[in-house]
Scaffold this active site. Structure first.
Site, PDB file in Angstrom:
ATOM      1  N   SER A 251      33.416  37.658  22.864  1.00  0.00           N
ATOM      2  CA  SER A 251      32.835  38.261  24.054  1.00  0.00           C
ATOM      3  C   SER A 251      33.495  39.597  24.333  1.00  0.00           C
ATOM      4  CB  SER A 251      33.007  37.324  25.252  1.00  0.00           C
ATOM      5  OG  SER A 251      34.315  37.486  25.775  1.00  0.00           O
ATOM      6  N   LYS A 252      32.961  40.265  25.321  1.00  0.00           N
ATOM      7  CA  LYS A 252      33.463  41.591  25.703  1.00  0.00           C
ATOM      8  C   LYS A 252      34.966  41.595  25.940  1.00  0.00           C
ATOM      9  CE  LYS A 252      29.664  43.979  27.941  1.00  0.00           C
ATOM     10  NZ  LYS A 252      29.022  44.092  29.220  1.00  0.00           N
ATOM     11  N   ARG A 253      35.458  40.472  26.430  1.00  0.00           N
ATOM     12  CA  ARG A 253      36.886  40.399  26.737  1.00  0.00           C
ATOM     13  C   ARG A 253      37.759  40.561  25.489  1.00  0.00           C
ATOM     14  NH1 ARG A 253      37.029  35.200  29.334  1.00  0.00           N
ATOM     15  NH2 ARG A 253      34.795  35.569  29.500  1.00  0.00           N
TER      16      ARG A 253
END
Ligand code: GLU
Length: 478
Positions: A251-253
């Site tokens: 994910s973006k994280r």
């Protein structure tokens, strides 16, 4: 004839996982002499993002994944944008209703919400309670005539095990009791993904559905729909999730996930494709450098593995470096030039940049490295790194550098060999090791302690610049 498709929803940018799915489809078509189709799945009107279709197309074009048929290119099985196919879905939904496989549902959002709240309070599954499944035909007609908002739902049979074969996972089974009476047509008249995908894959003659594993649990619904329509289902190929180091979906994280962000960072499309292809697939040997052409010859869907594939940022950078070194310096210069403006820097002359690239060859892993990693090729250093001064600027440095710069000024031939010989001779004549001079020179010319081969760099900078910078450093670093 193999026909495969990439069917993105225009809900934002192209995710790296999306590009990998597109790539696998593309490679399969290339390898087997089939067709690769691009379809835009824009039936979820609440998730549409303006400009997303163009962004998707742009990223695919950058990657060189070009469809044979579909949105933009056209073809005889269109339209290839789902929002332009509404009458087809309505006709198909009607067919299911007529044959007793689907029904109108008039439940209001409030009723559904209460129902779900009650069920979950009892700890039960919150699937639709089939309230409208057995309304009489008269009641249905009456409510439709009154214009009551409604959806069309699919009838899921009781007590069936739905089994299908997945090319990657083998036989997969789902119990029908765990499947909701899926909405097929929503209140806004748009189909859900499930109806649209089955109808389109069938009408577009898709032979293999290659998509991410997150769609595996939707497949039993699709298999049932194929059965209801009396159509032969395509082969299903669910490719493993791309995960982070802790095994969770990337994910973006974890870092950048949009293809566009890698493009902006100076990654090459060839490297992206090479890297993404190896996420979840391997050639069966140790090779790791592939061009798109190599992949089209080597890729086989049978070697796609089941388990999640970890996105290794370091490996991507390494593979990018390999692809950069496979290009000529001229090609790299053309690719790198636009990055100067993008990063707010003045672009150098192309011929000069070619020379910088030559010197930087082993050190650059990104196109942007030519801009950011060696700013001293384009401008005089404004400051000198403290740590390097401490480590490299000795009591004798000033005098040595001063002395050598006078020799350097007299040097007729400004080649790496001549500069090096001159420096070594000078150091010897002063009874010091060459390093006593090399490090301060680098510091004076670049402001930092590391970089490409000093003597090659000096040739690129030119004599005048070198002398000017040394003079300046001698003033600052007294
Ligand atoms: N529109 C779906 C997506 O955005 C495609 C799923 C499929 O390939 O069936 O991922």
């Amino acid at each position: 004839m193999v026909r495969v498709r990439f069917a993105p929803s225009p809900t934002g940018y192209l995710h790296v996982g999306g590009l990998r799915t597109a790539l696998y489809n593309y490679l399969m078509a290339k390898r087997l002499g089939g067709q690769f189709i691009l379809r835009i799945e824009d039936t979820d009107r609440t998730r549409l993002v303006e400009g997303a279709v163009d962004a998707l197309l742009d990223s695919l074009k950058w990657a060189g994944i070009t469809p044979d048929e579909g949105a933009v290119v056209g073809g005889d099985k269109g339209p290839y944008v789902q929002s332009e196919r509404l009458p087809i879905y309505h006709e198909m939904a009607q067919k299911l209703i007529d044959e007793g496989h689907a029904y109108y549902c008039f439940c209001t959002p409030e009723r559904l919400e209460n129902m779900r709240a009650e069920l979950s309070a009892k700890g039960e599954s919150t699937a639709y309670d089939r309230h409208c499944r057995n309304l009489s035909p008269e009641e249905v007609q009456e409510r439709l005539a009154k214009g009551e908002p409604h959806v069309i739902r699919m009838k899921i049979p009781d007590g069936r095990t739905i089994t299908f074969n997945d090319v990657v996972r083998g036989e997969v089974s789902f119990e029908s009791s765990l499947i909701d009476d899926q909405v097929l047509i929503k209140t806004d008249g748009f189909p859900t993904y499930h109806l649209a995908v089955v109808v389109d894959d069938h009408l577009m003659g898709i032979t293999h559905v290659v998509r991410g594993e997150e769609w595996l649990s939707s497949t039993p619904k699709h298999v049932l729909l194929y059965e209801y329509f009396g159509w032969e289902p395509p082969k299903f190929v669910h490719v493993p999730l791309i995960i982070n180091e802790s095994g969770k979906k990337l994910s973006k994280r974890d870092g950048d996930v949009s293809v566009e962000s890698y493009r902006e960072k100076g990654y090459l499309p060839e490297a992206m494709l090479n890297f993404l292809c190896l996420l979840g697939w391997n050639p069966g040997d140790e090779r790791e450098f592939f061009t798109l052409e190599d992949l089209a010859k080597t890729f086989s869907i049978e070697r796609v593995r089941k388990s999640g594939a970890v996105f290794d940022f370091g490996k991507l950078l390494y593979i990018n470096g390999l692809h950069m070194r496979a290009k000529s310096n001229e090609e790299l210069a053309d690719l790198a030039l636009p990055f100067f403006a993008k990063l707010g820097k003045e672009a150098p002359e192309r011929g000069y940049l070619v020379k910088v690239i030559e010197v930087m060859a082993e050190r650059a892993n990104l196109l942007t490295d030519y801009v950011t990693e060696a700013p001293y090729f384009y401008e005089d250093p404004q400051e000198y790194e403290e740590a390097t001064i401490k480590k490299r600027w000795k009591a004798a440095s000033h005098e040595l550098l001063q002395g050598w710069s006078e020799e350097l000024a007299k040097l007729a031939e400004f080649t790496p060999e001549a500069i090096e010989a001159n420096l070594r001779d000078y150091a010897q004549s002063k009874g010091v090791g060459a390093g006593q001079l090399i490090h301060p020179v680098r510091l004076a010319l670049t402001g930092v302690g590391n970089g490409p081969s000093l003597f090659h760099m000096m040739e690129v900078l030119g004599k005048e610049t070198c002398l000017r910078r040394i003079k300046k450093a001698l003033e600052v670093l007294a």
